[in-house]
Design an enzyme around this catalytic site. Structure first.
Site, PDB file in Angstrom:
ATOM      1  N   TYR A   1       0.857  -1.197   0.000  1.00 49.55           N
ATOM      2  CA  TYR A   1       0.000   0.000   0.000  1.00 49.55           C
ATOM      3  C   TYR A   1       0.887   1.240   0.000  1.00 49.55           C
ATOM      4  CZ  TYR A   1      -3.970  -2.957   1.403  1.00 49.55           C
ATOM      5  OH  TYR A   1      -4.960  -3.906   1.444  1.00 49.55           O
TER       6      TYR A   1
ATOM      7  N   ASP B   1      21.388   9.136  -8.743  1.00 48.31           N
ATOM      8  CA  ASP B   1      21.460   8.307  -9.952  1.00 48.31           C
ATOM      9  C   ASP B   1      22.503   8.815 -10.947  1.00 48.31           C
ATOM     10  OD1 ASP B   1      19.494   6.634  -9.029  1.00 48.31           O
ATOM     11  OD2 ASP B   1      18.070   7.024 -10.662  1.00 48.31           O
TER      12      ASP B   1
END
Ligand SMILES: Cc1cc2nc3c(=O)[nH]c(=O)nc-3n(C[C@H](O)[C@H](O)[C@H](O)COP(=O)(O)OP(=O)(O)OC[C@H]3O[C@@H](n4cnc5c(N)ncnc54)[C@H](O)[C@@H]3O)c2cc1C
Length: 387
Positions: free
Chosen positions: A214, A294
């Protein structure tokens, strides 16, 4: 700070760039953020924040906000794809690593990070195309013909980093023939069956997996992300918007446990993402320009540590810069890299092998127990000539 309060230009307002804006401002620096996108969009995806990144987010001041909106899973649960047998479960009470483990919508994290950056600091529609270092200044050139100056630049511009291309040279992503399907949808579509349960569950197949959890405190949204071999050569520029075929997705998970199939059957549509990897970089900085997130250590999403490590980077970078008081910025960048690289390289390698918590009872405290604000940093002098 000494007399000089440095101006740091951050390229990219993603998770890492905004986290760095938060930590560098806490360390007393002038910060300007340049983002290529004309506006922020709510990308349909979940994101897990483990205690290691939550400790950074706590000091940035967004922990309470995230707790209100996020789902707090009981455990990392790892199960066999077909029988559902538990192969490893790690309960994650806050007391274990001193911070919560939260699962949330990616946009909720991004909005929370943006909320602590005052207006006027993030400049949208500013696509970086060039950098020029001269003396103690760096000039940034943007696609719209404008320029900006700063004492230093942080390249937080993601996997296709232009800053990395400029200071290190272009690289080629490695495509190992795998893709990720992902979707966020209303749990009402599950028709009142709580197949998602109280944990974040990874279902381990022979050559594929699926992670389900969830993303909201009230359990109203469910999210999954997969990794599957893709027979056809399918490659995008790691686009967040490419659509997937939900029928193909269901077919790929045909033999999986009924709980997985219930989730996939309820899913109305999905997105698709080519999982690309990159070799570790030889270095992260060049003079007064440094990489973060990244841009310097892209990884597969299998350990859920890409954004988390970018957020850790932001805290260590702020500590290193704060100590030099605007003086030896280049030395601070080398010290940051020397501290961070061994850890992020280790995570990149385990993430690539996709072995994290695949059974066994190996130590997890080195990963989730890391506290970027308090971990000892070797003295600055010891890094002077090492890189
Ligand atoms: C499917 C999937 C699931 C994931 N799940 C998790 C998870 O659960 N937990 C986790 O920690 N990580 C997760 N990750 C990894 C995480 O999403 C990335 O590691 C994280 O977003 C990296 O942050 P970043 O700031 O370095 O780059 P990004 O978030 O990609 O941000 C880069 C920013 O730079 C901007 N930019 C790019 N080029 C330029 C330019 N030339 N000029 C100006 N701006 C530019 C971009 O528009 C963007 O806003 C997942 C990744 C994927 C693909």
């Amino acid at each position: 700070m000494g007399q000089h309060k440095p101006t740091i230009a951050i390229v990219g307002a993603g998770m890492g760039g905004l986290a760095a804006a938060g930590t560098l401002r806490l360390a007393g620096m002038n910060v300007q953020v340049y983002e290529q996108a004309p506006q922020f969009e709510r990308i349909g995806a979940g994101i897990q924040m483990m205690p290691n990144s939550m400790k950074v987010l706590r000091r940035i001041g967004i922990e309470d906000r995230l707790r209100r909106v996020s789902f707090q899973p009981y455990s990392h649960l790892n199960r066999e794809w077909d029988t559902g047998t538990v192969i490893r479960e790690l309960p994650m009470p806050e007391s274990l690593f001193g911070a919560p483990y939260l699962c949330m919508h990616r946009a909720d994290l991004h909005e929370a990070l943006a909320s602590v950056v005052p207006e006027g600091i993030v400049h949208l529609n500013k696509k970086l195309v060039g950098l020029d270092q001269a003396g103690c200044q760096v000039t940034l050139a943007f696609a719209d013909g404008t320029r900006a100056q700063a004492d230093a630049v942080v390249g937080a511009d993601g996997v296709h980093s232009v800053v990395r291309d400029i200071i290190i040279g272009p690289d080629t992503p490695l495509h190992k023939g795998r893709i990720a399907y992902r979707a966020v949808f209303s749990s009402a579509l599950l028709k009142a069956t709580d197949v998602v349960g109280r944990s974040r569950t990874k279902w381990w197949g022979l050559d594929r997996h699926i992670v389900i959890y969830y993303t909201t405190a009230d359990r109203s949204q469910v999210y999954f992300v997969t990794s599957v071999p893709e027979p056809a050569e399918w490659l995008t520029r790691e686009s967040w918007s490419a659509k997937g075929d939900v029928q193909e997705l269901r077919k790929a998970y045909e033999g999986f446990h009924p709980e997985v199939r219930t989730v996939l059957d309820a899913c109305p549509d999905c997105h698709k993402w080519a999982i690309l990897e990159r070799e570790p970089l030889p270095r992260w900085s060049d003079g007064r320009v440094v990489l973060l997130g990244d841009a310097c250590h892209p990884m597969t999403p299998y350990m859920a540590q890409g954004a988390a490590t970018a957020i850790e980077d932001a805290a260590i970078l702020a500590r290193c810069l704060e100590e030099v008081k605007g003086e030896d910025i280049e030395g601070a960048f080398r010290r940051y890299e020397a501290h961070r690289k061994p850890r992020t390289s280790r995570i990149q390698a385990i993430s690539s092998a996709n072995t994290w918590m695949k059974g066994g009872d190996g130590d997890t405290s080195w990963l989730y127990g890391y506290d970027a604000w308090n971990v000892p940093l070797a003295p600055a002098e010891s890094y002077a000539e090492t890189l």
